[in-house]
Design a protein around this motif. Structure first.
Motif, short mmCIF file in Angstrom:
data_model
loop_
_atom_site.label_atom_id
_atom_site.label_comp_id
_atom_site.label_asym_id
_atom_site.label_seq_id
_atom_site.Cartn_x
_atom_site.Cartn_y
_atom_site.Cartn_z
N MET A 14 -34.83 -40.67 -19.67
CA MET A 14 -35.60 -40.12 -18.56
C MET A 14 -35.08 -38.74 -18.15
O MET A 14 -35.84 -37.85 -17.83
CB MET A 14 -35.57 -41.07 -17.36
CG MET A 14 -36.35 -42.34 -17.59
SD MET A 14 -38.08 -42.00 -17.99
CE MET A 14 -38.29 -43.04 -19.40
N ASP A 16 -33.68 -36.57 -20.14
CA ASP A 16 -34.13 -35.62 -21.16
C ASP A 16 -35.59 -35.22 -20.93
O ASP A 16 -35.94 -34.04 -21.06
CB ASP A 16 -33.97 -36.21 -22.56
CG ASP A 16 -32.52 -36.28 -23.00
OD1 ASP A 16 -31.67 -35.65 -22.33
OD2 ASP A 16 -32.25 -36.98 -24.00
N PHE A 17 -36.44 -36.18 -20.62
CA PHE A 17 -37.84 -35.86 -20.35
C PHE A 17 -37.99 -34.99 -19.11
O PHE A 17 -38.80 -34.05 -19.09
CB PHE A 17 -38.68 -37.13 -20.19
CG PHE A 17 -39.06 -37.77 -21.48
CD1 PHE A 17 -39.68 -37.04 -22.49
CD2 PHE A 17 -38.81 -39.11 -21.71
CE1 PHE A 17 -40.03 -37.63 -23.69
CE2 PHE A 17 -39.15 -39.70 -22.91
CZ PHE A 17 -39.76 -38.96 -23.90
N GLN A 18 -37.21 -35.28 -18.08
CA GLN A 18 -37.29 -34.48 -16.86
C GLN A 18 -36.79 -33.05 -17.13
O GLN A 18 -37.33 -32.09 -16.58
CB GLN A 18 -36.49 -35.15 -15.75
CG GLN A 18 -37.16 -36.42 -15.26
CD GLN A 18 -36.29 -37.23 -14.33
OE1 GLN A 18 -35.11 -36.97 -14.17
NE2 GLN A 18 -36.89 -38.24 -13.71
N LEU A 20 -37.10 -31.50 -19.97
CA LEU A 20 -38.20 -30.88 -20.70
C LEU A 20 -39.28 -30.37 -19.75
O LEU A 20 -39.76 -29.24 -19.87
CB LEU A 20 -38.81 -31.87 -21.70
CG LEU A 20 -40.04 -31.38 -22.47
CD1 LEU A 20 -39.68 -30.21 -23.36
CD2 LEU A 20 -40.62 -32.53 -23.28
N ALA A 53 -48.10 -34.72 -17.50
CA ALA A 53 -46.83 -35.17 -18.09
C ALA A 53 -45.96 -35.86 -17.05
O ALA A 53 -45.34 -36.89 -17.34
CB ALA A 53 -46.09 -34.00 -18.71
N LEU A 57 -44.91 -39.64 -17.28
CA LEU A 57 -43.48 -39.92 -17.28
C LEU A 57 -43.12 -40.97 -16.24
O LEU A 57 -42.35 -41.89 -16.53
CB LEU A 57 -42.69 -38.64 -17.04
CG LEU A 57 -41.18 -38.75 -16.99
CD1 LEU A 57 -40.64 -39.27 -18.32
CD2 LEU A 57 -40.56 -37.41 -16.67
N GLN A 61 -41.70 -44.53 -17.22
CA GLN A 61 -40.37 -44.88 -16.73
C GLN A 61 -40.40 -46.25 -16.06
O GLN A 61 -39.53 -47.09 -16.31
CB GLN A 61 -39.88 -43.82 -15.76
CG GLN A 61 -38.48 -44.07 -15.22
CD GLN A 61 -38.02 -42.96 -14.29
OE1 GLN A 61 -38.80 -42.11 -13.87
NE2 GLN A 61 -36.74 -42.97 -13.97
#
Length: 104
Positions: A14, A16-18, A20, A53, A57, A61
């Motif tokens: 999570m 890493d996605f945040q 990005l 996104a 996400l 999550q």
């Protein structure tokens, strides 16, 4: 013992996605200096994509946390209900991993 590891992996994913999404927002802010109709359209498209996104996400999550929690609970229940089978499975898996590691 499995619970902290699974939660740590989820948190890393999570995060890493945040990161990005945050980097994409910075890119969007840097394109603000561009002028013209096409640049405005591009910024609007990027902004809409970021909003989608973020929503995706947050949904992913929540679903991931719920599924992993269910898996951890099911595993713990199985191990508590069948301790000797669990020991046998773990020993077999360790033996196979040992065989594969020594084949190098």
């Amino acid at each position: 013992m499995a619970r902290p590891t699974a939660e740590k992996a989820q948190d890393i994913l999570m995060s890493d996605f945040q990161t990005l999404v945050a980097d994409t927002e910075k890119l969007l802010a840097h394109t603000a200096s561009l002028a013209g109709e096409q640049a405005d359209e591009l910024r609007d498209q990027i902004n809409e994509s970021l909003v989608r996104a973020r929503e995706t996400l947050s949904v992913a999550q929540a679903a991931l946390r719920e599924r992993s929690q269910e898996a951890v609970v099911a595993t713990e229940e199985y191990v508590q209900a069948n301790p000797w089978q669990s020991v046998g499975i773990a020993a077999g898996a360790g033996f196979l991993i040992g065989l594969l590691a020594t084949r190098r």
